[in-house]
Design an enzyme around this catalytic site. Structure first.
Site, PDB file in Angstrom:
ATOM      1  CE  LYS A  39      -4.984 -18.737  -9.797  1.00 25.05           C
ATOM      2  NZ  LYS A  39      -3.830 -19.125  -8.991  1.00 25.05           N
ATOM      3  CB  ALA A  50     -10.608  -2.741  -6.105  1.00 28.31           C
ATOM      4  N   GLY A  52     -11.822   1.132  -2.335  1.00 26.33           N
ATOM      5  CA  GLY A  52     -11.627   2.581  -2.234  1.00 26.33           C
ATOM      6  C   GLY A  52     -11.849   3.315  -3.540  1.00 26.33           C
ATOM      7  N   GLY A  53     -11.223   2.845  -4.606  1.00 30.49           N
ATOM      8  CA  GLY A  53     -11.450   3.489  -5.886  1.00 30.49           C
ATOM      9  C   GLY A  53     -10.265   3.488  -6.811  1.00 30.49           C
ATOM     10  CD  GLU A 120      -8.492   5.206  -1.088  1.00 31.40           C
ATOM     11  OE1 GLU A 120      -8.881   4.182  -0.547  1.00 31.40           O
ATOM     12  OE2 GLU A 120      -8.094   5.224  -2.272  1.00 31.40           O
ATOM     13  CG  ASP A 216      -0.510 -19.059 -10.293  1.00 27.57           C
ATOM     14  OD1 ASP A 216      -0.129 -19.115  -9.107  1.00 27.57           O
ATOM     15  OD2 ASP A 216      -1.549 -19.608 -10.691  1.00 27.57           O
ATOM     16  CG  HIS A 237      -5.022  -2.115   3.561  1.00 23.55           C
ATOM     17  ND1 HIS A 237      -5.706  -1.559   4.624  1.00 23.55           N
ATOM     18  CD2 HIS A 237      -5.417  -1.433   2.465  1.00 23.55           C
ATOM     19  CE1 HIS A 237      -6.486  -0.582   4.165  1.00 23.55           C
ATOM     20  NE2 HIS A 237      -6.323  -0.480   2.858  1.00 23.55           N
ATOM     21  NE  ARG A 284      -2.912   1.346   1.513  1.00 18.01           N
ATOM     22  CZ  ARG A 284      -3.570   1.021   0.411  1.00 18.01           C
ATOM     23  NH1 ARG A 284      -3.144   0.041  -0.345  1.00 18.01           N
ATOM     24  NH2 ARG A 284      -4.656   1.662   0.066  1.00 18.01           N
ATOM     25  CG  HIS A 345      -3.835  -4.461   0.278  1.00 18.16           C
ATOM     26  ND1 HIS A 345      -5.136  -4.898   0.218  1.00 18.16           N
ATOM     27  CD2 HIS A 345      -3.790  -3.289  -0.404  1.00 18.16           C
ATOM     28  CE1 HIS A 345      -5.859  -4.021  -0.471  1.00 18.16           C
ATOM     29  NE2 HIS A 345      -5.059  -3.047  -0.880  1.00 18.16           N
ATOM     30  CD  GLU A 369      -1.377  -6.921  -6.734  1.00 17.22           C
ATOM     31  OE1 GLU A 369      -2.597  -6.697  -6.891  1.00 17.22           O
ATOM     32  OE2 GLU A 369      -0.889  -7.323  -5.663  1.00 17.22           O
ATOM     33  NE  ARG A 380      -1.244  -0.623  -4.478  1.00 12.62           N
ATOM     34  CZ  ARG A 380      -2.538  -0.530  -4.163  1.00 12.62           C
ATOM     35  NH1 ARG A 380      -3.312   0.376  -4.763  1.00 12.62           N
ATOM     36  NH2 ARG A 380      -3.061  -1.328  -3.259  1.00 12.62           N
ATOM     37  CG  LEU A 386      -8.387  -0.542  -9.178  1.00 13.17           C
ATOM     38  CD1 LEU A 386      -9.804  -0.146  -8.775  1.00 13.17           C
ATOM     39  CD2 LEU A 386      -8.372  -1.984  -9.682  1.00 13.17           C
TER      40      LEU A 386
END
Ligand code: FAD
Ligand code: SIN
Length: 536
Positions: A39, A50, A52-53, A120, A216, A237, A284, A345, A369, A380, A386
């Site tokens: 879309k 993204a 951080g990695g 992290e 969606d 986050h 987190r 987040h 996701e 998470r 990723l």
């Protein structure tokens, strides 16, 4: 209406959708071709932002191991991570990273050309690959977009929204798509539809997610009868840049804390040791609630991140995007405190899938996701998303390689009646102020279904959302993309509230002030449409 058919259709051009397209094209027999629908424009998605990695348990990283990554992921997941899923994703990380390198993705390397790893929150070792310093998503996405665009066997529809799945007898046979630029509809038949439509961040007033993250694919799959899982688990986050007036908030990566930055109040007093012995590197959900609590107690709109303890040259090299963005707001991250606050987040819930990407509907797959594989559980672990996107994209391609893809021939009455709804040219629709309606919903979700919830707040949200849904006169066809998005947001919001009300405990990112303890029994929330219809 136009009709077409493809052996496989992928919906979404984030990292999950792009990588799936490349792997499927490379490996799967596609007599009717491969279509990628998005879309947005090809490179626009959550993935692009993204920072951080990406977790990578590489065989030659001697300080890391699959069991160590499994253990960290499961600990963060608050009892809801599925061991087999975590193991599968962790074990495949070495292979997918090597494959990404072949597709031209570059990760940051040291002076000896070895891959650089960062750390992290809640990771016990340095195992996170990054690219362009703090532009990991953009760098991966750009490389994959280049390959997809060059590939003549991948047809691409941009600015095109999937608006309804064609499902009958628990089998997906295609999808109705809407071109947001021309206003045209098309029926696309296929026996393999892959939802890679990303998350739901835009359901909340404050979010790190870009505008398209409206849930969606989750709403489409739910409406088609697919099983949904753990819908109450929304990750907030802890450190989004808190600038007045900005509701779509720029992220200050957890990797900045990973490199040593500290959270403090406006006087520079650090507070994380009050909340957890791991301080800034606690999971987190804990850091988010700590920041939220400090803001409530001090009646402030933000707390601060102090990165001045990190060498300024290192800061500039490691975090060029963050440095630049903060400077645009007059903040020099090497000296000044950075104002930060929590924002929605990531979505741990979604369409329940197995490791082949299969949903409960034949021919319908979900990855990235939008899917709930059981990797993240209730919370998470940073940079695992990723990795999940690429491993699951890889594994859905492996699965499709093993089956025969036959485009459906027989179109039954149920499918025909769905198509008819979108073929009707005669419906006259009055234009609605959708931006105001979206904002109202975002406020409700932030105020009543946010970082802390209780029965009263959730029941209030439930009532308000039911009313908004009843007041939205679009059960057939919508006027434009905004309306389709709003329709999907209402559906997903209702599911989140419903599951949050049902989970009478606190676990991971789901914190109920009226049930602050974690139950001994640990079960997934599972919901399908017929059950919801019985709920008032
Ligand atoms: P997305 O990248 O969100 O892509 C979804 C695609 O679907 C888009 O192209 C969208 O246009 C399309 N789409 C949606 N609905 C429709 C529809 N109806 N019809 C057609 N197309 C549709 N994770 C990490 O692991 N490491 C990180 O460092 C990290 N940093 C992050 C930083 C930020 C600011 C954000 C927002 C997220 C971060 N995450 C990180 C999370 C991670 O980026 C996402 O979870 C991941 O990129 C999701 O990828 P995806 O391919 O599933 O979906
Ligand atoms: C971040 O860089 O803090 C985000 C990482 C993630 O969401 O995994």
């Amino acid at each position: 209406m136009k009709y077409s058919k493809y052996s496989t259709v992928i919906i979404g051009s984030g990292i999950a959708g792009l990588y799936a397209a490349l792997k499927i094209e490379q490996q799967v027999k596609l007599p009717d071709g491969l279509l990628l629908i998005t879309k947005s424009r090809l490179g626009e998605s959550n993935s692009r932002y993204a920072q951080g990695g990406m977790v990578a348990v590489m065989k030659d990283n001697k300080s890391d191991s699959v069991p160590s990554h499994i253990s960290d992921t499961i600990k963060a997941g608050a009892g809801l991570s599925e061991f087999n899923t975590v193991k599968f994703i962790s074990e495949n990380s070495d292979a997918v990273v090597k494959d990404l390198l072949k597709f031209g993705v570059e990760f940051d390397r040291d002076e000896n050309n070895n891959l650089c790893y960062t750390k992290e929150a809640a990771h016990s070792v340095r195992r996170i690959l990054h690219s362009g310093g703090d532009a990991t998503g953009k760098m991966i996405e750009q490389a994959l977009c280049r390959k997809v665009s060059e590939n003549e066997n991948i047809e691409i529809y941009e600015q095109t929204d999937a608006v309804e799945l064609l499902v009958s007898s628990a089998e997906c046979k295609g999808v109705i798509v809407f071109n947001n630029e021309t206003g045209d509809y098309e029926t696309v038949y296929s026996s393999a539809i892959i939802l890679a439509t990303g998350g739901i961040g835009q359901l909340y007033k404050y979010t790190t997610n870009p505008v398209g993250a409206t849930g969606d694919g989750i709403a489409l799959a739910y409406n088609a009868g697919a099983v949904m899982q753990d819908m109450e688990f929304v990750q907030f986050h802890p450190t989004a840049l808190a600038i007045d007036g900005d509701e779509n908030r720029f992220l200050i990566s957890e990797a900045v804390r990973g490199e040593g930055a500290k959270l403090c109040d406006s006087d520079g007093v650090e507070f994380m040791s009050k909340y957890d012995e791991r301080k800034e590197l606690a999971p987190r959900d804990i850091v988010t609630r700590a920041n939220y609590n400090e803001m409530q107690e001090n009646h402030t709109d933000c707390v601060y991140l102090n990165a001045s303890c990190i060498d300024s040259k290192k800061l500039a090299k490691r975090f060029p995007t963050i440095s630049k963005k903060c400077l645009e707001h007059g903040i020099d991250i090497a000296k000044d405190y950075i104002p930060v606050a929590p924002a929605s987040h990531y979505f741990m819930g979604g369409i329940r899938t197995n490791l082949k990407g299969e949903t409960s509907i034949n021919g319908l797959y979900a990855i990235g996701e939008a899917a709930s594989t059981g990797l993240h559980g209730g919370n998470r672990l940073a940079s695992n998303s990723l990795l999940e996107c690429v491993v699951c994209a890889y594994s859905v391609a492996e699965y499709l390689k093993s089956i025969e893809l036959k485009t459906p021939k027989q179109i039954d009455e149920e499918i025909k009646s769905i198509i008819d709804k979108y073929s009707n040219e005669d419906i006259v629709m009055e234009e609605l102020d959708i931006q105001s309606l979206k904002s109202e919903l975002q406020n409700i979700m932030w105020d009543y279904v946010g970082i802390l919830r209780d029965k009263k707040s959730l029941e209030t949200a439930n009532e308000l959302i039911y009313r908004m849904k009843a007041d939205f006169p679009r059960d057939v066809k919508c006027l434009n993309r905004d309306e389709y998005e709003y329709r999907n947001m209402l559906t997903v919001a209702q599911l989140i509230v419903h599951c949050a009300l049902n989970r009478k405990e606190s676990r991971g990112a789901h914190f109920r002030t009226d049930y602050p303890k974690t139950n001994e029994e640990c079960i997934h929330s599972v919901i399908v449409k017929e059950e919801m219809e019985l709920v008032k």
